[in-house]
Design an enzyme around this catalytic site. Structure first.
Site, PDB file in Angstrom:
ATOM      1  N   CYS A   4       0.677  -1.073   0.047  1.00  0.00           N
ATOM      2  CA  CYS A   4       0.139  -0.088  -0.094  1.00  0.00           C
ATOM      3  C   CYS A   4       0.908   1.410   0.125  1.00  0.00           C
ATOM      4  O   CYS A   4       1.683   1.496   1.058  1.00  0.00           O
ATOM      5  CB  CYS A   4      -0.805   0.121   1.198  1.00  0.00           C
ATOM      6  N   CYS A   7       0.650   3.261   3.133  1.00  0.00           N
ATOM      7  CA  CYS A   7       1.076   2.648   4.420  1.00  0.00           C
ATOM      8  C   CYS A   7       2.888   2.885   4.344  1.00  0.00           C
ATOM      9  O   CYS A   7       3.152   3.374   5.193  1.00  0.00           O
ATOM     10  CB  CYS A   7       0.920   1.248   4.403  1.00  0.00           C
ATOM     11  N   ASP A  30      -1.237  16.087  -2.566  1.00  0.00           N
ATOM     12  CA  ASP A  30      -1.400  15.096  -3.538  1.00  0.00           C
ATOM     13  C   ASP A  30      -0.431  15.596  -4.685  1.00  0.00           C
ATOM     14  O   ASP A  30      -0.026  16.593  -5.010  1.00  0.00           O
ATOM     15  CB  ASP A  30      -3.026  15.477  -3.847  1.00  0.00           C
ATOM     16  N   HIS A  46      -4.729   1.122   8.671  1.00  0.00           N
ATOM     17  CA  HIS A  46      -5.114   0.600   7.478  1.00  0.00           C
ATOM     18  C   HIS A  46      -6.373   0.159   7.335  1.00  0.00           C
ATOM     19  O   HIS A  46      -6.983  -0.692   8.046  1.00  0.00           O
ATOM     20  CB  HIS A  46      -4.257  -0.554   6.697  1.00  0.00           C
ATOM     21  N   ASN A  87     -13.769   8.926  -1.900  1.00  0.00           N
ATOM     22  CA  ASN A  87     -14.125   7.980  -2.874  1.00  0.00           C
ATOM     23  C   ASN A  87     -14.008   6.706  -2.526  1.00  0.00           C
ATOM     24  O   ASN A  87     -13.379   6.415  -1.444  1.00  0.00           O
ATOM     25  CB  ASN A  87     -12.991   8.374  -4.084  1.00  0.00           C
ATOM     26  N   GLY A  93     -14.248   5.873  -7.987  1.00  0.00           N
ATOM     27  CA  GLY A  93     -13.239   6.973  -8.292  1.00  0.00           C
ATOM     28  C   GLY A  93     -11.676   6.589  -7.116  1.00  0.00           C
ATOM     29  O   GLY A  93     -10.791   7.335  -7.443  1.00  0.00           O
ATOM     30  N   HIS A  98      -6.794   2.585   0.385  1.00  0.00           N
ATOM     31  CA  HIS A  98      -6.521   2.808   1.877  1.00  0.00           C
ATOM     32  C   HIS A  98      -7.425   4.094   1.899  1.00  0.00           C
ATOM     33  O   HIS A  98      -7.226   4.949   1.224  1.00  0.00           O
ATOM     34  CB  HIS A  98      -5.147   3.131   2.137  1.00  0.00           C
ATOM     35  N   HIS A 100      -9.050   7.621   2.458  1.00  0.00           N
ATOM     36  CA  HIS A 100      -8.396   8.716   2.290  1.00  0.00           C
ATOM     37  C   HIS A 100      -9.451   9.926   2.001  1.00  0.00           C
ATOM     38  O   HIS A 100     -10.143   9.464   1.247  1.00  0.00           O
ATOM     39  CB  HIS A 100      -7.133   8.856   1.614  1.00  0.00           C
ATOM     40  N   HIS A 102      -9.880  13.634   0.601  1.00  0.00           N
ATOM     41  CA  HIS A 102      -9.283  14.876  -0.469  1.00  0.00           C
ATOM     42  C   HIS A 102      -9.872  16.151   0.233  1.00  0.00           C
ATOM     43  O   HIS A 102     -10.939  16.314   0.255  1.00  0.00           O
ATOM     44  CB  HIS A 102      -9.569  14.720  -1.822  1.00  0.00           C
TER      45      HIS A 102
END
Length: 114
Positions: A4, A7, A30, A46, A87, A93, A98, A100, A102
């Site tokens: 990952c 990770c 990003d 995770h 997402n 998308g 993992h 997350h 945005h």
């Protein structure tokens, strides 16, 4: 998970531009931003996706939104406005498996996704 990418960032095996970190959460810029401000907020635990959340993750997910506010303030967009997006799954998308979030801002964002 050893393969990952998030990770690996958490373990500092891959460099990133970290803007926030504590014992449970890391946030970094990003590498393919879609807005002038595009920060990823990632739990260090995770969790593959939104559908994998458990009752025990409630406080962690709530804390992610408080961290989003801190980062928005740090970047000067707290009062102007911003968006937090998660997402979920391939059709939603999600590219990295993992969970997350945005944090997007720094310009007028579209009001429609379609």
């Amino acid at each position: 998970m050893e393969d990952c990418i998030f990770c690996k960032i958490i373990k500092k095996e891959i460099p990133s531009e970290i803007v926030y970190e504590d014992e449970e959460i890391i946030a970094f810029e990003d590498i393919n931003p879609v807005a002038p401000i595009h920060t990823l907020i990632v739990p260090k635990k995770h969790i593959t996706s939104l559908v994998e959340l458990k009752e025990e993750d409630t406080n962690l997910i709530g804390k992610i939104y408080l961290v989003a506010n801190k980062i928005a303030e740090q970047k000067g967009i707290l009062e102007r406005g911003f968006r937090v997006v998660v997402n979920c799954g391939k059709e939603g998308g999600q590219v990295v498996p993992h969970i997350h979030y945005h944090l997007l801002g720094g310009k007028q964002l579209p009001t429609r996704f379609m």
